[in-house]
Design an enzyme around this catalytic site. Structure first.
Site, PDB file in Angstrom:
ATOM      1  N   TYR A  12      -7.092  16.896   1.401  1.00 28.88           N
ATOM      2  CA  TYR A  12      -6.948  16.731   0.084  1.00 28.88           C
ATOM      3  C   TYR A  12      -8.130  16.044  -0.361  1.00 28.88           C
ATOM      4  CZ  TYR A  12      -1.701  16.877   1.029  1.00 28.88           C
ATOM      5  OH  TYR A  12      -0.542  17.212   1.380  1.00 28.88           O
ATOM      6  N   ILE A  63       5.449  15.922   0.025  1.00 28.74           N
ATOM      7  CA  ILE A  63       5.048  15.359   1.130  1.00 28.74           C
ATOM      8  C   ILE A  63       4.884  15.990   2.229  1.00 28.74           C
ATOM      9  CG2 ILE A  63       5.294  13.356   2.706  1.00 28.74           C
ATOM     10  CD1 ILE A  63       7.080  12.026   0.196  1.00 28.74           C
ATOM     11  N   ILE A  86       3.987  16.332   6.254  1.00 32.11           N
ATOM     12  CA  ILE A  86       3.845  15.392   7.428  1.00 32.11           C
ATOM     13  C   ILE A  86       2.961  16.324   8.585  1.00 32.11           C
ATOM     14  CG2 ILE A  86       4.726  14.099   9.120  1.00 32.11           C
ATOM     15  CD1 ILE A  86       5.274  12.771   6.357  1.00 32.11           C
ATOM     16  N   CYS A 137     -11.684  16.063 -10.408  1.00 33.03           N
ATOM     17  CA  CYS A 137     -11.355  15.948 -12.007  1.00 33.03           C
ATOM     18  C   CYS A 137     -10.457  17.229 -12.281  1.00 33.03           C
ATOM     19  CB  CYS A 137     -12.729  16.085 -12.694  1.00 33.03           C
ATOM     20  SG  CYS A 137     -13.644  17.871 -12.362  1.00 33.03           S
ATOM     21  N   ASP A 194       0.998  -1.240   0.046  1.00 33.50           N
ATOM     22  CA  ASP A 194       0.054   0.023   0.202  1.00 33.50           C
ATOM     23  C   ASP A 194       0.790   1.301  -0.012  1.00 33.50           C
ATOM     24  OD1 ASP A 194      -2.476   1.491   0.127  1.00 33.50           O
ATOM     25  OD2 ASP A 194      -2.939   1.235   2.223  1.00 33.50           O
ATOM     26  N   GLU A 195       0.395   2.185  -0.510  1.00 33.32           N
ATOM     27  CA  GLU A 195       1.014   3.664  -0.491  1.00 33.32           C
ATOM     28  C   GLU A 195       2.298   3.697  -1.207  1.00 33.32           C
ATOM     29  OE1 GLU A 195      -0.533   5.962   0.617  1.00 33.32           O
ATOM     30  OE2 GLU A 195      -1.558   5.189   2.278  1.00 33.32           O
ATOM     31  N   VAL A 196       2.339   2.768  -2.391  1.00 30.75           N
ATOM     32  CA  VAL A 196       3.451   2.490  -3.128  1.00 30.75           C
ATOM     33  C   VAL A 196       4.051   3.712  -3.634  1.00 30.75           C
ATOM     34  CG1 VAL A 196       2.250   2.238  -5.593  1.00 30.75           C
ATOM     35  CG2 VAL A 196       4.256   0.606  -4.848  1.00 30.75           C
ATOM     36  N   GLN A 197       3.352   4.817  -4.007  1.00 28.42           N
ATOM     37  CA  GLN A 197       3.797   6.073  -4.468  1.00 28.42           C
ATOM     38  C   GLN A 197       5.034   6.560  -3.526  1.00 28.42           C
ATOM     39  OE1 GLN A 197       0.936   6.003  -2.803  1.00 28.42           O
ATOM     40  NE2 GLN A 197       0.668   7.843  -1.380  1.00 28.42           N
ATOM     41  N   CYS A 220     -11.928  20.791 -11.803  1.00 27.20           N
ATOM     42  CA  CYS A 220     -12.129  21.382 -10.536  1.00 27.20           C
ATOM     43  C   CYS A 220     -10.833  21.528  -9.958  1.00 27.20           C
ATOM     44  CB  CYS A 220     -13.024  20.353  -9.726  1.00 27.20           C
ATOM     45  SG  CYS A 220     -14.916  20.263 -10.179  1.00 27.20           S
TER      46      CYS A 220
HETATM   47 ZN   LIG Z   1     -14.961  18.300 -10.873  1.00 27.06          ZN
END
Ligand SMILES: [Zn+2]
Length: 190
Positions: free
Chosen positions: A177, A169, A171, A181, A85-88, A184
């Site tokens: 967040y 990043i 912290i 799209c 998970d959180e591979v970014q 927006c």
């Molecule tokens: Zn939108």
């Protein structure tokens, strides 16, 4: 033949719940899995994969100097799948370690995470997962403000205004967040 899978999506696209679901499906068939998550993201206690709907389970932490290939190699006992998970937040080196788990140990690896950061740039881990994964799949979710598909992550600061620059990043900040799209992202109705 094992493969490297990359499943990416915007915030709130259900990535962590998918990790827990895949793990459950394997284990139901008595196939053991190893679950990793980044030490960078500690929003809900370090060492867990946790979903917003309340499910969570322990995971091995990936620090900047963790050798994931080595950890999997040295694991005593069979491993049917490695879930990350959180591979970014992985480094290039760590993504290459995932390819070695697939190619040399013949264990499938599934990495889940964001593709783009709030500045709409790739994370290091996303960059190399896009380059090295065998299978790439988008996890879809809807824009926070309209009905379109969310493909970006909008950061909103303490003052309620969108933020488009700064450290990749953050912290412990109070910023929020939102999955949005493109339209927006540039023109949020805030
Ligand atoms: Zn939108």
């Amino acid at each position: 033949m094992a493969q490297l899978y990359y499943r990416y999506g915007a915030m709130n696209s259900g990535k962590s719940i998918e990790v827990l679901k895949v793990a459950h499906n394997y284990e139901e068939q008595n196939k053991p899995v190893l679950i990793f998550t980044s030490a960078v993201d500690n929003r809900d206690g370090v060492g867990y994969v946790s979903s917003r709907i309340g499910l969570k389970r322990p995971a091995r932490l990936v620090h900047a100097d963790t050798n994931i290939f080595r950890e999997v190699s040295l694991h005593g006992g069979p491993v049917s799948c490695v879930l990350v998970d959180e591979v970014q937040f992985l480094t290039k080196e760590q993504v290459l370690q995932l390819t070695r788990i697939v190619d040399e140990l013949d264990i499938p690896v599934m990495g889940f995470g964001l593709k783009n950061d709030f500045r709409n740039e790739l994370f290091e881990g996303s960059h190399y997962m896009l380059l090295y994964a065998d299978k790439i799949e988008e996890m879809k979710t809807i824009c926070w403000f309209c009905e379109r598909k969310a493909t970006m992550n909008l950061r909103v600061g303490d003052d309620g205004k969108p933020v488009y620059s700064g450290e990749q990043i953050q912290i412990g900040g109070n910023e929020r967040y939102y999955p949005v799209c493109r339209r927006c992202y540039f023109h949020p109705p805030l």
